[in-house]
Enzyme design. Structure first.
Site, PDB file in Angstrom:
ATOM      1  N   HIS A 247     -33.377 -25.753  -5.968  1.00 18.50           N
ATOM      2  CA  HIS A 247     -34.713 -25.369  -5.444  1.00 18.50           C
ATOM      3  C   HIS A 247     -35.508 -25.380  -6.497  1.00 18.50           C
ATOM      4  O   HIS A 247     -35.647 -24.322  -7.398  1.00 18.50           O
ATOM      5  CB  HIS A 247     -34.355 -23.900  -4.827  1.00 18.50           C
ATOM      6  CG  HIS A 247     -35.618 -23.054  -4.388  1.00 18.50           C
ATOM      7  ND1 HIS A 247     -35.754 -22.600  -2.949  1.00 18.50           N
ATOM      8  CD2 HIS A 247     -36.979 -23.194  -4.505  1.00 18.50           C
ATOM      9  CE1 HIS A 247     -36.638 -22.278  -2.561  1.00 18.50           C
ATOM     10  NE2 HIS A 247     -37.746 -22.555  -3.551  1.00 18.50           N
TER      11      HIS A 247
ATOM     12  N   GLN B 110     -45.978 -24.422   2.695  1.00 14.20           N
ATOM     13  CA  GLN B 110     -46.564 -23.736   1.968  1.00 14.20           C
ATOM     14  C   GLN B 110     -47.509 -22.262   2.610  1.00 14.20           C
ATOM     15  O   GLN B 110     -47.305 -21.254   2.412  1.00 14.20           O
ATOM     16  CB  GLN B 110     -47.210 -23.974   0.875  1.00 14.20           C
ATOM     17  CG  GLN B 110     -47.729 -22.911  -0.406  1.00 14.20           C
ATOM     18  CD  GLN B 110     -46.566 -22.319  -1.071  1.00 14.20           C
ATOM     19  OE1 GLN B 110     -46.118 -22.745  -2.201  1.00 14.20           O
ATOM     20  NE2 GLN B 110     -46.346 -21.003  -0.812  1.00 14.20           N
TER      21      GLN B 110
ATOM     22  N   ASP C  91     -36.660 -22.632  -9.396  1.00 14.63           N
ATOM     23  CA  ASP C  91     -37.720 -22.449  -8.388  1.00 14.63           C
ATOM     24  C   ASP C  91     -39.197 -23.155  -8.952  1.00 14.63           C
ATOM     25  O   ASP C  91     -39.891 -23.916  -8.599  1.00 14.63           O
ATOM     26  CB  ASP C  91     -38.083 -20.990  -8.122  1.00 14.63           C
ATOM     27  CG  ASP C  91     -38.827 -20.607  -6.910  1.00 14.63           C
ATOM     28  OD1 ASP C  91     -39.316 -21.854  -6.153  1.00 14.63           O
ATOM     29  OD2 ASP C  91     -39.116 -19.540  -6.417  1.00 14.63           O
TER      30      ASP C  91
ATOM     31  N   HIS D 232     -40.075 -26.629  -7.070  1.00 13.86           N
ATOM     32  CA  HIS D 232     -41.227 -27.044  -6.574  1.00 13.86           C
ATOM     33  C   HIS D 232     -41.947 -28.176  -7.446  1.00 13.86           C
ATOM     34  O   HIS D 232     -42.662 -27.908  -8.419  1.00 13.86           O
ATOM     35  CB  HIS D 232     -42.335 -26.057  -6.527  1.00 13.86           C
ATOM     36  CG  HIS D 232     -41.570 -25.292  -5.397  1.00 13.86           C
ATOM     37  ND1 HIS D 232     -42.184 -25.136  -3.784  1.00 13.86           N
ATOM     38  CD2 HIS D 232     -40.672 -24.028  -5.446  1.00 13.86           C
ATOM     39  CE1 HIS D 232     -41.661 -24.097  -3.372  1.00 13.86           C
ATOM     40  NE2 HIS D 232     -40.553 -23.607  -4.109  1.00 13.86           N
TER      41      HIS D 232
ATOM     42  N   HIS E   8     -37.616 -21.102   2.770  1.00 15.20           N
ATOM     43  CA  HIS E   8     -37.933 -19.671   2.024  1.00 15.20           C
ATOM     44  C   HIS E   8     -38.138 -18.788   3.097  1.00 15.20           C
ATOM     45  O   HIS E   8     -38.955 -18.678   3.875  1.00 15.20           O
ATOM     46  CB  HIS E   8     -39.464 -20.044   1.411  1.00 15.20           C
ATOM     47  CG  HIS E   8     -39.673 -20.855   0.377  1.00 15.20           C
ATOM     48  ND1 HIS E   8     -39.423 -22.445   0.418  1.00 15.20           N
ATOM     49  CD2 HIS E   8     -39.813 -20.872  -0.696  1.00 15.20           C
ATOM     50  CE1 HIS E   8     -39.359 -22.578  -0.921  1.00 15.20           C
ATOM     51  NE2 HIS E   8     -39.820 -21.835  -1.560  1.00 15.20           N
TER      52      HIS E   8
ATOM     53  N   TRP F 190     -46.832 -19.382  -9.821  1.00 13.97           N
ATOM     54  CA  TRP F 190     -46.134 -18.356  -9.617  1.00 13.97           C
ATOM     55  C   TRP F 190     -45.110 -17.911 -10.834  1.00 13.97           C
ATOM     56  O   TRP F 190     -44.678 -16.852 -10.862  1.00 13.97           O
ATOM     57  CB  TRP F 190     -44.958 -18.932  -8.373  1.00 13.97           C
ATOM     58  CG  TRP F 190     -45.532 -19.003  -7.078  1.00 13.97           C
ATOM     59  CD1 TRP F 190     -45.896 -18.315  -6.007  1.00 13.97           C
ATOM     60  CD2 TRP F 190     -46.167 -20.497  -6.646  1.00 13.97           C
ATOM     61  NE1 TRP F 190     -46.593 -18.793  -5.329  1.00 13.97           N
ATOM     62  CE2 TRP F 190     -47.015 -20.110  -5.366  1.00 13.97           C
ATOM     63  CE3 TRP F 190     -46.170 -21.780  -7.060  1.00 13.97           C
ATOM     64  CZ2 TRP F 190     -47.501 -21.227  -4.707  1.00 13.97           C
ATOM     65  CZ3 TRP F 190     -46.785 -22.663  -6.444  1.00 13.97           C
ATOM     66  CH2 TRP F 190     -47.461 -22.505  -5.100  1.00 13.97           C
TER      67      TRP F 190
ATOM     68  N   GLU G 146     -38.965 -13.741   1.612  1.00  9.79           N
ATOM     69  CA  GLU G 146     -39.477 -13.914  -0.062  1.00  9.79           C
ATOM     70  C   GLU G 146     -40.286 -12.608  -0.296  1.00  9.79           C
ATOM     71  O   GLU G 146     -41.787 -12.769  -0.582  1.00  9.79           O
ATOM     72  CB  GLU G 146     -39.757 -15.085  -0.433  1.00  9.79           C
ATOM     73  CG  GLU G 146     -39.920 -15.276  -1.979  1.00  9.79           C
ATOM     74  CD  GLU G 146     -40.584 -16.687  -2.499  1.00  9.79           C
ATOM     75  OE1 GLU G 146     -40.681 -17.367  -1.886  1.00  9.79           O
ATOM     76  OE2 GLU G 146     -40.609 -16.565  -3.872  1.00  9.79           O
TER      77      GLU G 146
HETATM   78 FE   FE2 Z   1     -39.551 -21.638  -3.877  1.00 10.60          FE
END
Ligand code: FE2
Length: 385
Positions: free
Chosen positions: A29, A124, A281, A31, A182, A287, A185
Site C-alpha cells: 500500500h 481520493q 503508505d 501512493h 481505504h 500526509w 481511516e
Molecule cells: Fe493510503
C-alpha cells in the site's frame, strides 16, 4: 518465513554464508503518484488526514503524466534498494484528466524488470461526493487499473459511503478486478464501512480478492462491537493492510490526552486467523513527510505500536512484510521460494526474522527472475587508533 535447507555448492553459486534467504519484500500500500510532493505548494500544518487531502488537491492541479513518472521512478528505485519487488500503488483518479493514471500505466511496463506493480483506481476525493466520480472509476478500470479502490469514510454522508462500497464491489466483480478500499481511516468509532465491505465480499464470495486498508476506526470501536464484527470478518475472508507509521502520525489529532494510537487491531486480527500485513503508505507527501522505501522500518514501528514484540511475534515478524502481504495481493504461485515459481529472492544480512528486525538488516542481494538486480556490501566500520 522459513529458513531454507543449504544445498551443495557449485562454482557459480552465490554463497549466502548462513544468512537468511527469503522471497522479496512486498509494499502492499503506497501512493506513488504523490511521492516527494510534501510542501508543494504548502506544508500540511495540522498533520491531519483531511488537511493532507486539501494540500494534495492543490498539488494535483499541476500533475502531469511525466511529473508522475519521474517521481514514481525515484520512489521505485528506493523500494528496489530495500529489496521490494512487489508493489500495490493507489493512484488518485478524482481528476478528469486521469494524467497520473496514464503516467503510472507507462511506469508499470517500464519497471517490470525490477518490480511488479498493481495499480489501484483510488478515488481520493470520493466516488459519490466528487463530480463524475463513478464515471472516472469506470474509465480508470477500462484504462487498465488492476484493483478497484474506495474511500467511504470521506464521502459526504453515511449513505454515500455505503453506496460507494456497493458501487465499487459491483464494478470489481463485473471487470474481474481485485478490491482495496481505504476504509474507516479515522478515529471516529461511528465509521463502520468495514462491515459493509466485508458483507459485500462475503455475499459475492470475493473475500480473498478484497482488502481493507487502514481500518483505523477499529482502534476506537468498543469490544462488544468488535466481537460481533470479527465473526463477519472471519467469514468474509478479506485481507487487512495497516500503515502504522502513517496512522500514528495522522490519527489521534483530535484527541488531547489520553491520545489514541489510531491504528487498527493488527495483533487481534492476526490471532483471529485473519490475514493482515504492514505497508508504508507514503514517501514524503502531503500526509507524511518522511519515508524512504524501507519496509523493515515500518515493520519495526508496527511491532512497537501494535504491541507485537512477544517472542513468538518476533520469530515470525517478516511474515507481515512478505507472505501475508503476498496473500493480500493475490500473488499466488508468483511468490515464494519453491520449484516452478519465479526465481525472485533476497539475501538479508541476518540469520533470522528476530535479528533482521532488531538490527534493521540490509538487503545484500536482490535476485529477480534469476538475475541480480541489486547488490550491497555489508557495512564496514573502522576505528583508527
Ligand atoms: Fe493510503
Amino acid at each position: 518465513v522459513r529458513q531454507n535447507t543449504p544445498v551443495a555448492p557449485a562454482a557459480d553459486d552465490i554463497d549466502a554464508q548462513q544468512r537468511l534467504v527469503i522471497p522479496p519484500f512486498v509494499e502492499p500500500h503506497i501512493h506513488l503518484d504523490c511521492v516527494m510532493t510534501a510542501g508543494q505548494p504548502e506544508w500540511n500544518m495540522s498533520g491531519t488526514l483531511f488537511e493532507g487531502i486539501a494540500r494534495w488537491s492543490q498539488r494535483k492541479k499541476t500533475v502531469t503524466a511525466e511529473d508522475t513518472r519521474q517521481r514514481a521512478l525515484a520512489a521505485i528505485a528506493m523500494l528496489r534498494d530495500n529489496g521490494v519487488q512487489h508493489v500495490r500503488t493507489h493512484i488518485d483518479v478524482t481528476d478528469p484528466s486521469l494524467a497520473a493514471l496514464e503516467g503510472m500505466l507507462a511506469v508499470k511496463a517500464e519497471v517490470a524488470h525490477i518490480i511488479d506493480l498493481q495499480i489501484v483506481a483510488f478515488p481520493q476525493e470520493g466516488i459519490e461526493s466528487f463530480p463524475g466520480g463513478r464515471e472516472l472509476m469506470v474509465r480508470a478500470v477500462e484504462m487498465g487499473a488492476d484493483v478497484v479502490g474506495g474511500i467511504p469514510h470521506f464521502e459526504n454522508t453515511r449513505d454515500q459511503g455505503v453506496s460507494s462500497v456497493t458501487f465499487l464491489m459491483e464494478l470489481a466483480e463485473r471487470y474481474g478486478c481485485m478490491v482495496d478500499v481505504h476504509c474507516d481511516e479515522t478515529d471516529d468509532p461511528q465509521s463502520r464501512f468495514l462491515e459493509v465491505l466485508a458483507e459485500e465480499a462475503r455475499v459475492r464470495g470475493m473475500g480473498a480478492k478484497v482488502t481493507a486498508s487502514h481500518t483505523c476506526a477499529m482502534g476506537s470501536y468498543d469490544n462488544a462491537y468488535c466481537y460481533k464484527l470479527f465473526r463477519l470478518l472471519k467469514n468474509s475472508g478479506i485481507n487487512f493492510i495497516s500503515c502504522p507509521t502513517e496512522s500514528i502520525h495522522l490519527q489521534g489529532r483530535f484527541d488531547t490526552w489520553p491520545k489514541r494510537r489510531g491504528v487498527t487491531r493488527v495483533a487481534e486480527l492476526d490471532r483471529a486467523g485473519i490475514n493482515v500485513c504492514f505497508a508504508q503508505d507514503s514517501i514524503q507527501d502531503p500526509w507524511y513527510p518522511l519515508g524512504n522505501g524501507n519496509i523493515l522500518r515500518v515493520l519495526d514501528a508496527g511491532l512497537h505500536i501494535c504491541h507485537m514484540m512477544g517472542y513468538e511475534d518476533l520469530q515470525r515478524s517478516l511474515d507481515f512484510i512478505t507472505d501475508n502481504s503476498a496473500r493480500a495481493l493475490c500473488l499466488g504461485d508468483n511468490y515464494g521460494i519453491a520449484e516452478g515459481r519465479p526465481a525472485n529472492l533476497l539475501i538479508l544480512d541476518a540469520e533470522n526474522d528476530y535479528e533482521a528486525v532488531r538490527r534493521q538488516a540490509k538487503v545484500l542481494t536482490s535476485i529477480r527472475h534469476g538475475n541480480i538486480i541489486m547488490q550491497r556490501q555489508p557495512e564496514q566500520i573502522s576505528y583508527p587508533a
